[in-house]
Design a protein around this motif. Structure first.
Motif: not given
Length: 213
Positions: A144, A69, A82, A72, A5, A78
């Protein structure tokens, strides 16, 4: 294969990244006209009349990584990001099914679903913190860590101290590269509110970055 990511890397010959564009706005400087922009993620627009509409599977494969992304930057975690994206796709499936029949702009709907899911997470987080004493954060996962590299951490910290609306507007504008009209649609605001919020957010971000130096 493990997915990353991390923010797409840019070479020294590629200008500017979303970070440098945001910081350029904060410092009241703009890239030269006609400059080649770096690699950025773009929102999926409405499907053209001659193209078949995407299915939920198509949308998931094409946009999941971008949406994680985006999430986040809104929730700063992270695993939570998700979950936010999974919830957004689940809501999309419940409403329109796997064929997405009747959905004219899947990309716009998905942006809105991710932002709304992130808001729900932040509300629950504030409620939990009101009743639970703080505890040391667990070590960040490798992916991350890439995203939260030292040169980006200062900006992320400053973004986190903005109001929710200010943070959403800046992230949608400079990370997702949405127009004022698209941001207004995503957040349910007027274009004038988006424009004024972005201006105040940039001023606030500049002050927070200056205070942290």
């Amino acid at each position: 294969m493990q997915l990353s990511y991390a923010i797409p890397a840019t070479t020294t010959a590629t200008v500017p990244s979303w970070w440098s564009r945001l910081l350029a706005r904060v410092s009241r400087t703009e890239a030269a006209p006609g400059a080649v922009r770096g690699r950025r993620l773009r929102a999926v627009g409405a499907v053209a009349d001659h193209e078949p509409p995407p299915t939920l599977t198509d949308l998931y494969r094409a946009r999941r990584l971008d949406m994680v992304r985006l999430a986040l930057f809104l929730v700063d975690d992270l695993h939570t990001a998700e979950d936010v994206v999974q919830d957004a796709f689940a809501a999309l499936c419940r409403r329109y099914g796997t064929s997405l029949h009747g959905l004219q702009d899947p990309g716009a709907y998905l942006h809105t679903a991710v932002v709304n899911a992130a808001r729900s997470v932040l509300r629950r987080r504030r409620t939990a913190r009101a009743y639970t004493p703080p505890h040391p954060a667990s070590e960040a996962p490798v992916d991350e860590g890439l995203l939260l590299a030292e040169e980006h951490r200062q900006v992320l910290d400053a973004l986190a101290r903005l109001t929710r609306r200010q943070r959403e507007v800046l992230v949608l504008r400079y990370w997702s590269d949405l127009s004022e009209a698209q941001i207004a649609q995503t957040l349910g605001l007027s274009r004038g509110t988006v424009k004024s919020t972005a201006s105040r957010a940039l001023d606030a971000l500049e002050k927070k970055l200056e205070a942290g130096r």
